[in-house]
Design a protein around this motif. Structure first.
Motif, short mmCIF file in Angstrom:
data_model
loop_
_atom_site.label_atom_id
_atom_site.label_comp_id
_atom_site.label_asym_id
_atom_site.label_seq_id
_atom_site.Cartn_x
_atom_site.Cartn_y
_atom_site.Cartn_z
N UNK A 83 0.84 -1.21 0.00
CA UNK A 83 0.00 0.00 0.00
C UNK A 83 0.87 1.25 0.00
N UNK A 84 1.94 1.22 0.79
CA UNK A 84 2.85 2.36 0.86
C UNK A 84 3.53 2.60 -0.49
N UNK A 85 4.01 1.52 -1.11
CA UNK A 85 4.71 1.62 -2.40
C UNK A 85 3.76 2.12 -3.49
N UNK A 86 2.55 1.57 -3.53
CA UNK A 86 1.58 1.97 -4.56
C UNK A 86 1.18 3.43 -4.36
N UNK A 87 0.94 3.83 -3.12
CA UNK A 87 0.57 5.22 -2.85
C UNK A 87 1.68 6.17 -3.28
N UNK A 88 2.90 5.82 -2.98
CA UNK A 88 4.05 6.66 -3.35
C UNK A 88 4.19 6.73 -4.87
N UNK A 89 3.95 5.61 -5.55
CA UNK A 89 4.06 5.59 -7.01
C UNK A 89 3.01 6.50 -7.66
#
Length: 103
Positions: A83-89
């Motif tokens: 979730x963190x990675x996708x949000x940052x992307x």
């Protein structure tokens, strides 16, 4: 769980599919949903599993025809990181090359 060294667009695509799934996904399903080639998806799934973000198991549905499927599921910790990675992307600005003008 280990941090991932490289997180490219293909990794984000695979993580998005896994986050959106209500149940484990099989490799070919992930390939179809991401539009990525198997030569990208399967190594990514292996890397995610080695890092502890994903678990996998063989499908044991004896009534289904065809070869057995390897099923992939985010671990609880992997889901948090995904979730963190996708949000940052999605927050990252899109960088496009500036066309050169004739001089």
């Amino acid at each position: 769980m280990e941090p991932l060294q490289r997180i490219g667009k293909a990794t984000v695509d695979v993580l998005e599919v896994l986050l959106g799934a209500d149940e484990p996904c099989w490799g070919l399903e992930i390939i179809k949903l991401t539009g990525r080639p198997s030569g990208s998806v399967y190594p990514l799934l292996d890397r995610l599993e080695r890092a502890g973000w994903v678990t996998s198991s063989w499908d044991d549905d004896a009534d289904r025809r065809g070869p057995r499927r390897r099923m992939y599921l985010l671990t609880p910790e992997g889901a948090v990181e995904a979730r963190r990675v996708v949000a940052r992307a999605h927050l990252a600005p899109v960088v496009r090359p500036v066309p050169r003008t004739a001089q």
